[in-house]
Design a protein around this motif. Structure first.
Motif, mmCIF file in Angstrom:
data_model
loop_
_atom_site.group_PDB
_atom_site.id
_atom_site.type_symbol
_atom_site.label_atom_id
_atom_site.label_comp_id
_atom_site.label_asym_id
_atom_site.label_seq_id
_atom_site.Cartn_x
_atom_site.Cartn_y
_atom_site.Cartn_z
ATOM 1 N N ASP A 167 0.816 -1.220 0.000
ATOM 2 C CA ASP A 167 0.000 0.000 0.000
ATOM 3 C C ASP A 167 0.847 1.267 0.000
ATOM 4 O OD1 ASP A 167 -2.426 -1.429 0.053
ATOM 5 O OD2 ASP A 167 -2.301 -1.680 2.225
ATOM 6 N N GLN A 168 2.158 1.112 -0.160
ATOM 7 C CA GLN A 168 3.049 2.271 -0.179
ATOM 8 C C GLN A 168 2.890 3.057 -1.485
ATOM 9 O OE1 GLN A 168 5.122 3.337 2.394
ATOM 10 N NE2 GLN A 168 3.965 1.780 3.522
ATOM 11 N N PRO A 169 3.201 4.347 -1.467
ATOM 12 C CA PRO A 169 3.022 5.205 -2.655
ATOM 13 C C PRO A 169 3.744 4.697 -3.899
ATOM 14 C CG PRO A 169 3.386 6.548 -0.714
ATOM 15 C CD PRO A 169 3.599 5.138 -0.282
ATOM 16 N N PHE A 170 4.959 4.135 -3.755
ATOM 17 C CA PHE A 170 5.691 3.717 -4.947
ATOM 18 C C PHE A 170 5.004 2.525 -5.635
ATOM 19 C CE2 PHE A 170 7.562 1.217 -1.506
ATOM 20 C CZ PHE A 170 7.721 -0.045 -2.071
ATOM 21 N N VAL A 171 4.286 1.693 -4.847
ATOM 22 C CA VAL A 171 3.538 0.590 -5.451
ATOM 23 C C VAL A 171 2.279 1.128 -6.127
ATOM 24 C CG1 VAL A 171 2.311 -1.584 -5.017
ATOM 25 C CG2 VAL A 171 4.423 -1.062 -3.761
ATOM 26 N N GLU A 172 1.624 2.082 -5.487
ATOM 27 C CA GLU A 172 0.433 2.693 -6.077
ATOM 28 C C GLU A 172 0.783 3.425 -7.373
ATOM 29 O OE1 GLU A 172 -1.241 5.122 -3.043
ATOM 30 O OE2 GLU A 172 -2.032 3.423 -1.884
ATOM 31 N N THR A 173 2.005 3.958 -7.433
ATOM 32 C CA THR A 173 2.453 4.605 -8.670
ATOM 33 C C THR A 173 2.550 3.581 -9.799
ATOM 34 O OG1 THR A 173 3.719 6.261 -7.423
ATOM 35 C CG2 THR A 173 4.313 5.927 -9.748
ATOM 36 N N GLY A 174 3.071 2.403 -9.464
ATOM 37 C CA GLY A 174 3.158 1.332 -10.450
ATOM 38 C C GLY A 174 1.792 0.908 -10.941
ATOM 39 N N ILE A 175 0.829 0.858 -10.028
ATOM 40 C CA ILE A 175 -0.545 0.510 -10.406
ATOM 41 C C ILE A 175 -1.104 1.565 -11.359
ATOM 42 C CG2 ILE A 175 -2.899 0.191 -9.553
ATOM 43 C CD1 ILE A 175 -1.699 -0.870 -6.942
ATOM 44 N N ALA A 176 -0.817 2.826 -11.062
ATOM 45 C CA ALA A 176 -1.312 3.926 -11.905
ATOM 46 C C ALA A 176 -0.727 3.852 -13.313
ATOM 47 C CB ALA A 176 -0.957 5.262 -11.257
ATOM 48 N N PHE A 177 0.505 3.333 -13.440
ATOM 49 C CA PHE A 177 1.138 3.214 -14.755
ATOM 50 C C PHE A 177 0.734 1.924 -15.468
ATOM 51 C CE2 PHE A 177 4.077 6.472 -13.186
ATOM 52 C CZ PHE A 177 4.212 7.265 -14.324
ATOM 53 N N GLY A 178 -0.167 1.160 -14.846
ATOM 54 C CA GLY A 178 -0.679 -0.047 -15.490
ATOM 55 C C GLY A 178 0.236 -1.262 -15.405
ATOM 56 N N GLU A 179 1.111 -1.288 -14.419
ATOM 57 C CA GLU A 179 2.008 -2.432 -14.254
ATOM 58 C C GLU A 179 1.205 -3.676 -13.882
ATOM 59 O OE1 GLU A 179 5.047 -2.572 -14.936
ATOM 60 O OE2 GLU A 179 6.090 -0.683 -14.543
ATOM 61 N N SER A 180 1.656 -4.833 -14.366
ATOM 62 C CA SER A 180 0.986 -6.092 -14.031
ATOM 63 C C SER A 180 1.243 -6.436 -12.564
ATOM 64 C CB SER A 180 1.502 -7.219 -14.915
ATOM 65 O OG SER A 180 2.871 -7.482 -14.633
#
Length: 279
Positions: A167-180
């Motif tokens: 739930d950290q911001p850097f993981v949420e950033t990856g989700i926003a960029f559409g990472e699998s």
């Protein structure tokens, strides 16, 4: 600068530094075994059976007249191979399942945690023996069996760390960029837990070496004419009073190796991740 700072801390940490030097010596012996050994480890002479340590045979000879020093030297490579390969298999299984359990949660987490806790609750050596009975007797099968019995130690810690990182911001950033989801686990979360896993691997190696040696001692691991230390100790146990050197020197080599990895692992834990001390 960070690398220099870490090296300075490593040198100042006596436990880690001494263990590191001891492991380097083991690696040197393993790489130069054919140069250091004075005889072919599998070549013997029945007329030289059970000769006491001397200038000709530094560690004496065994029941087949083979040089114990040469066999102990060649056994170093087998011990290091067992430790490194076993730790790699354990970490691959344990980390992967820990990431999946911590990232997805729900029934996936419940299932993986249940299996891990069930295996973790039983003695490692007993589980390993069961796997060896299924796979067959050999050193490679013993390594695989011990790894299949030891992966929960990684899963438990990786799961907890993953749940705290997903739930950290850097993981949420990856989700926003559409990472699998696979990329989120292994590209974003895994690098943050890798140092702790390396520490765990170094700490678990002494126990892994002990387990593989125990199974070889019981006749389930390395088979003759392998120079494996556990096999040598087993074969020398029956003549411990007549020819103690057959058992003593492989035992000393085993003790040295376990101490080396223990010192290095404990010191590395203090340098990288002191929080692992309670696990």
């Amino acid at each position: 600068m960070k690398k220099k700072s870490f090296f300075r801390r490593l040198v100042k940490n006596k436990s880690c530094f001494i263990g590191f030097i001891m492991i380097v010596l083991l690696i040197v012996v393993a790489l130069l075994d054919s140069v250091i050994a004075t005889y072919d480890y599998n070549k013997g002479n029945v007329t030289d059976r059970y000769k006491a340590p001397s200038a000709e045979h530094l560690f004496g000879t065994d029941e087949m007249g083979r040089d114990v020093f040469s066999r102990t030297v060649y056994g170093t490579k087998l011990a290091l191979r067992s430790a490194l390969l076993g730790a790699a298999i354990e970490m691959a299984i344990g980390v992967s399942l820990g990431l999946i359990a911590g990232f997805f949660g729900k029934w996936i987490d419940t299932t993986i945690t249940f299996v891990a806790d069930m295996i973790w609750s039983l003695p490692t050596i007993v589980i390993a023996m069961a796997f060896v009975m299924l796979l067959g007797k050999s050193l490679d099968n013993v390594i695989i069996a011990c790894a299949l019995a030891g992966w929960p130690r990684y899963t438990r810690i990786v799961r907890a760390k993953t749940m705290g990182l997903k739930d950290q911001p850097f993981v949420e950033t990856g989700i926003a960029f559409g990472e699998s989801k696979a990329a989120l686990m292994f590209k974003y979360i895994f690098p943050n837990i890798l140092p702790s896993m390396l520490v765990m691997a170094s700490i678990s190696m002494p126990g892994f070496i002990g387990s593989t040696t125990t199974l070889s001692f019981l006749g389930m691991g390395a088979q003759p004419p392998s120079p494996d230390w556990g096999l040598a100790i087993s074969r020398g146990a029956s003549v411990i009073y007549r020819a103690p050197w057959v058992t003593i020197f492989p035992c000393l080599a085993l003790i040295y190796t376990i101490i080396a990895f223990s010192l290095f692992g404990e010191g590395l834990r203090d340098l990288i991740d002191p929080r692992l001390q309670g696990n």
